[in-house]
Design a protein around this motif. Structure first.
Motif, short mmCIF file in Angstrom:
data_model
loop_
_atom_site.label_atom_id
_atom_site.label_comp_id
_atom_site.label_asym_id
_atom_site.label_seq_id
_atom_site.Cartn_x
_atom_site.Cartn_y
_atom_site.Cartn_z
N ILE A 160 0.84 -1.21 0.00
CA ILE A 160 0.00 0.00 0.00
C ILE A 160 0.87 1.25 0.00
O ILE A 160 0.64 2.19 -0.77
CB ILE A 160 -0.95 -0.01 1.22
N VAL A 161 1.88 1.27 0.88
CA VAL A 161 2.78 2.43 0.95
C VAL A 161 3.47 2.64 -0.39
O VAL A 161 3.59 3.78 -0.88
CB VAL A 161 3.82 2.24 2.07
N SER A 162 3.95 1.55 -1.01
CA SER A 162 4.63 1.66 -2.29
C SER A 162 3.71 2.26 -3.36
O SER A 162 4.13 3.13 -4.15
CB SER A 162 5.12 0.28 -2.74
N LYS A 163 2.45 1.83 -3.36
CA LYS A 163 1.50 2.35 -4.35
C LYS A 163 1.17 3.81 -4.07
O LYS A 163 1.09 4.63 -5.01
CB LYS A 163 0.22 1.51 -4.33
N LEU A 164 0.99 4.16 -2.81
CA LEU A 164 0.70 5.57 -2.46
C LEU A 164 1.87 6.47 -2.87
O LEU A 164 1.66 7.58 -3.37
CB LEU A 164 0.43 5.70 -0.96
N GLU A 165 3.09 6.00 -2.66
CA GLU A 165 4.25 6.81 -3.03
C GLU A 165 4.42 6.91 -4.54
O GLU A 165 5.11 7.80 -5.04
CB GLU A 165 5.51 6.20 -2.40
N GLU A 166 3.75 6.04 -5.24
CA GLU A 166 3.78 6.10 -6.72
C GLU A 166 2.77 7.10 -7.26
O GLU A 166 3.07 7.86 -8.20
CB GLU A 166 3.50 4.70 -7.28
N VAL A 167 1.56 7.12 -6.69
CA VAL A 167 0.47 7.92 -7.28
C VAL A 167 0.29 9.28 -6.62
O VAL A 167 -0.14 10.24 -7.27
CB VAL A 167 -0.86 7.13 -7.25
N LEU A 168 0.59 9.40 -5.32
CA LEU A 168 0.30 10.66 -4.63
C LEU A 168 1.22 11.81 -5.02
O LEU A 168 0.76 12.97 -5.04
CB LEU A 168 0.34 10.46 -3.12
N ALA A 454 -10.34 16.01 -3.74
CA ALA A 454 -11.25 14.86 -3.75
C ALA A 454 -10.56 13.65 -4.36
O ALA A 454 -10.74 12.51 -3.89
CB ALA A 454 -12.51 15.20 -4.53
N GLN A 455 -9.75 13.88 -5.41
CA GLN A 455 -9.01 12.78 -6.03
C GLN A 455 -8.04 12.16 -5.02
O GLN A 455 -7.94 10.93 -4.93
CB GLN A 455 -8.24 13.29 -7.25
N ARG A 456 -7.36 13.01 -4.27
CA ARG A 456 -6.42 12.51 -3.27
C ARG A 456 -7.16 11.71 -2.20
O ARG A 456 -6.71 10.64 -1.76
CB ARG A 456 -5.67 13.67 -2.63
N GLN A 457 -8.31 12.23 -1.76
CA GLN A 457 -9.10 11.54 -0.76
C GLN A 457 -9.60 10.20 -1.27
O GLN A 457 -9.65 9.22 -0.53
CB GLN A 457 -10.29 12.41 -0.33
N ASN A 458 -9.98 10.14 -2.55
CA ASN A 458 -10.45 8.87 -3.13
C ASN A 458 -9.33 7.83 -3.16
O ASN A 458 -9.58 6.64 -2.94
CB ASN A 458 -11.00 9.11 -4.53
N ILE A 459 -8.11 8.30 -3.44
CA ILE A 459 -6.97 7.37 -3.46
C ILE A 459 -6.75 6.82 -2.05
O ILE A 459 -6.56 5.60 -1.87
CB ILE A 459 -5.70 8.09 -3.96
N LEU A 460 -6.78 7.70 -1.04
CA LEU A 460 -6.59 7.24 0.33
C LEU A 460 -7.75 6.37 0.79
O LEU A 460 -7.55 5.38 1.51
CB LEU A 460 -6.42 8.45 1.26
N ARG A 461 -8.96 6.74 0.38
CA ARG A 461 -10.13 5.92 0.75
C ARG A 461 -9.97 4.51 0.20
O ARG A 461 -10.24 3.51 0.90
CB ARG A 461 -11.41 6.56 0.20
#
Length: 583
Positions: A160-168, A454-461
């Motif tokens: 999850i962390v790896s994916k978040l660091e890729e897209v955020l 909202a896009q960022r929130q959707n990614i985290l959601r």
């Protein structure tokens, strides 16, 4: 989710809900005092240093327990006023009160994942009743520590962390650009207002236009008309009373204050300096008092809260008693320019609005100043005052403790650059057009910011719901991880206790005494008073203070002790109070 919530959403297979208190240590910062500051030493990190890196860091040389020391990479969470999570990047420092030093238990949760989880938890807590404070909001420690976050299996946490660091980063870069554009637009707006009141905005217009009356001639005519109006009113009063005007009665005319020309800049040709009082009538509203809240003539009145950036807000208009004479004195007229005379925020003092043409009678309170222009347009006066507010002129003029006041006297003396009537019209025309374009750009940026957020929130959601990365049913579930960690903790608790030193026994004795003191009180007790009752005062146990605080944090973490900050009306901390919790 909070434990107070009746329904907890289902989690993906292998996930578990875990209280924040089990994810690590949350150490509240040290209560530094102004007397602790020094010209050298370690920086003291305050909340404003987290939200704005340009804010100066205070330093100190006092010795504090190691728990309050931080370094680059440490996670911090502000739990008062600004509620957010940060990673410290500026080297060795000390953490101030109202900030948690977060020490993750990386055997339970990845440090990077906890960073994202805490941001989400803060947003959830802000929607509950677990905030307190009037001027500055605070998160209650107890509900915060009990608030539950979703815990994935250890291997899935890493994915999850790896994916978040890729897209955020791409989303965050876009947000940063939008915020920078928003800031530049606000700066351009101020620059536009400044150029208007200094004559730069209409420089080209003056090169091709020659008004029949200069600003100086306009001012001379306005002053003569002002005197003529006063004399006519005085003669009417004499006639009403049946009296003959006394000799030299005209000499009693109150001359309007002239502007202080000291250090005033040169003006364009055709412009002149005048005081606000020379260009119109200035009046402070009527004072609001308890005996006026009820009466035979309830009348709607405007207060500072009704004056907004968008104009006069009629959604929350109050009433109080005005006599017939007071109604005539304080009745608002279309074209009046109203300004906030008092505000708790200095930057809001002097906020202007033009009173529109409305049905019914409205008066105004003494948190509002009224300017009735005589010889200049309401719109020109409005934009001049708007410039004075946005450029910080009113903020410098206002004073007070807690509430800042502009005052009618200070406002009346304010120098005002006066152009010809024709140029006033051109200035208003230019400002209306350009400010409308700025507002359109601002709305577009605000919409883009909302969409990107909202896009960022959707990614985290999606990450919190287990939808961001694939799951592996063969991985050890989080429940097994938690069981093992909790079992290890219980095993350590069962191990024979090592013999305590004399100093350690002193700490244990003080903690026991503190529990007894709080149990006997049965209510909140100021921390200083509680320690005094235990014999800890004026330097006692100073060398063992770190161990004492460690024991108190254990009680807090176990839910046996509640600690709450007591603040003044401005939200500044006065002291801590303690209370023993049931169980």
């Amino acid at each position: 989710m909070s434990v107070a919530n009746e329904q907890i959403p289902a989690l993906p297979n292998g996930w578990e809900w875990v209280p924040i208190g089990e994810t690590g240590e949350y150490i509240n910062g040290f209560a530094f005092k102004p007397s602790h500051r020094d010209s050298s030493g370690l920086p003291i990190v305050r909340i404003q240093n987290l939200t704005d890196e340009s804010k100066a860091l205070n330093t100190t040389n006092i010795e504090v327990p190691a728990d309050y020391k931080i370094d680059t990479g440490d996670m911090l969470m502000s739990w008062s006023a600004t509620l957010d999570v940060f990673v410290w990047r500026r080297g060795p420092a000390l953490v101030n009160q109202h900030i948690f030093k977060v020490v993750p238990d990386e055997g339970v949760i990845s440090k990077k994942l906890l960073f994202y989880w805490l941001k989400q938890a803060i947003q959830q807590l802000q929607k509950t009743e677990h905030l307190h404070g009037s001027t500055m909001m605070h998160i209650n420690r107890g509900p915060f520590m009990a608030h539950k976050v979703p815990l994935p299996p250890a291997e899935e946490q890493l994915r999850i962390v790896s994916k978040l660091e890729e897209v955020l980063p791409e989303v965050d870069a876009g947000l940063a650009e939008l915020k920078a554009a928003q800031k530049k637009l606000a700066q351009y707006r101020q620059s536009l207002l400044k150029s208007a009141v200094k004559g730069a905005l209409t420089e080209k217009w003056r090169a091709t236009n020659s008004p029949d009356e200069s600003g100086e001639q306009l001012l001379e005519r306005m002053l003569q008309e002002r005197r003529t109006r006063w004399e006519a009113k005085q003669l009417a009063k004499f006639a009403e009373r049946g009296k003959t005007p006394p000799k030299d009665w005209q000499k009693k005319y109150p001359e309007p204050v002239e502007p202080d020309a000291t250090d005033l800049p040169d003006l364009p040709a055709g412009w002149v300096w005048a005081s606000v009082e020379q260009l119109g009538d200035v009046q402070l509203g009527r004072q609001r008092s308890p005996d006026k809240l009820k009466g035979i003539s309830p009348t709607r009145y405007i207060r500072a809260a009704n004056i907004t950036e968008a104009g006069v807000d009629f959604s929350d208009v109050l009433e109080m008693d005005f006599s017939d004479h007071e109604r005539r004195t304080f009745e608002l007229q279309a074209g009046d320019v109203l300004l906030t005379e008092a505000s708790g925020s200095p930057e809001h003092v002097g906020r202007p609005a033009i009173w529109p043409s409305v049905e019914g009678l409205y008066c105004f309170q003494n948190t509002v100043l009224r300017f009735q222009p005589k010889g200049i347009s309401s719109k020109f006066a409005f934009y001049f005052f708007l410039a004075m507010q946005k450029l910080g002129v009113f903020r410098k003029l206002s004073g007070g403790v807690g509430i800042n006041h502009l005052s009618a006297g200070k406002f009346s003396k304010l120098p005002m650059a006066l152009p010809s009537s024709d140029e006033q019209v051109e200035i208003v025309r230019e400002l209306v057009a350009q400010l409308a374009a700025i507002d359109e750009q601002r709305r577009a940026i605000d919409l883009s910011l909302k969409q990107s957020t909202a896009q960022r929130q959707n990614i985290l959601r999606a990450a919190f719901a287990g939808e961001l990365v694939p799951q592996d049913p063969n991985e050890e579930p989080a429940s097994v991880l938690l069981e093992r960690i909790r079992a290890d903790g219980e095993e350590r608790a069962r191990q024979p206790k090592t013999r305590k030193t004399k100093q350690q026994k002193e700490i244990v004795t003080v903690v026991r005494q503190l529990i007894d003191v709080l149990a006997e009180a049965g209510e909140w007790v100021p921390a200083q008073e509680a320690f005094r009752r235990c014999g800890v005062a004026d330097g006692a146990l100073t060398e063992r203070i770190e161990e004492l605080y460690a024991e108190l944090r254990k009680l807090d973490k176990e839910g046996r002790l509640a600690v709450e900050a007591v603040t003044d009306a401005q939200g500044c901390k006065l002291y801590d109070k303690l209370k023993l919790l049931a169980g």
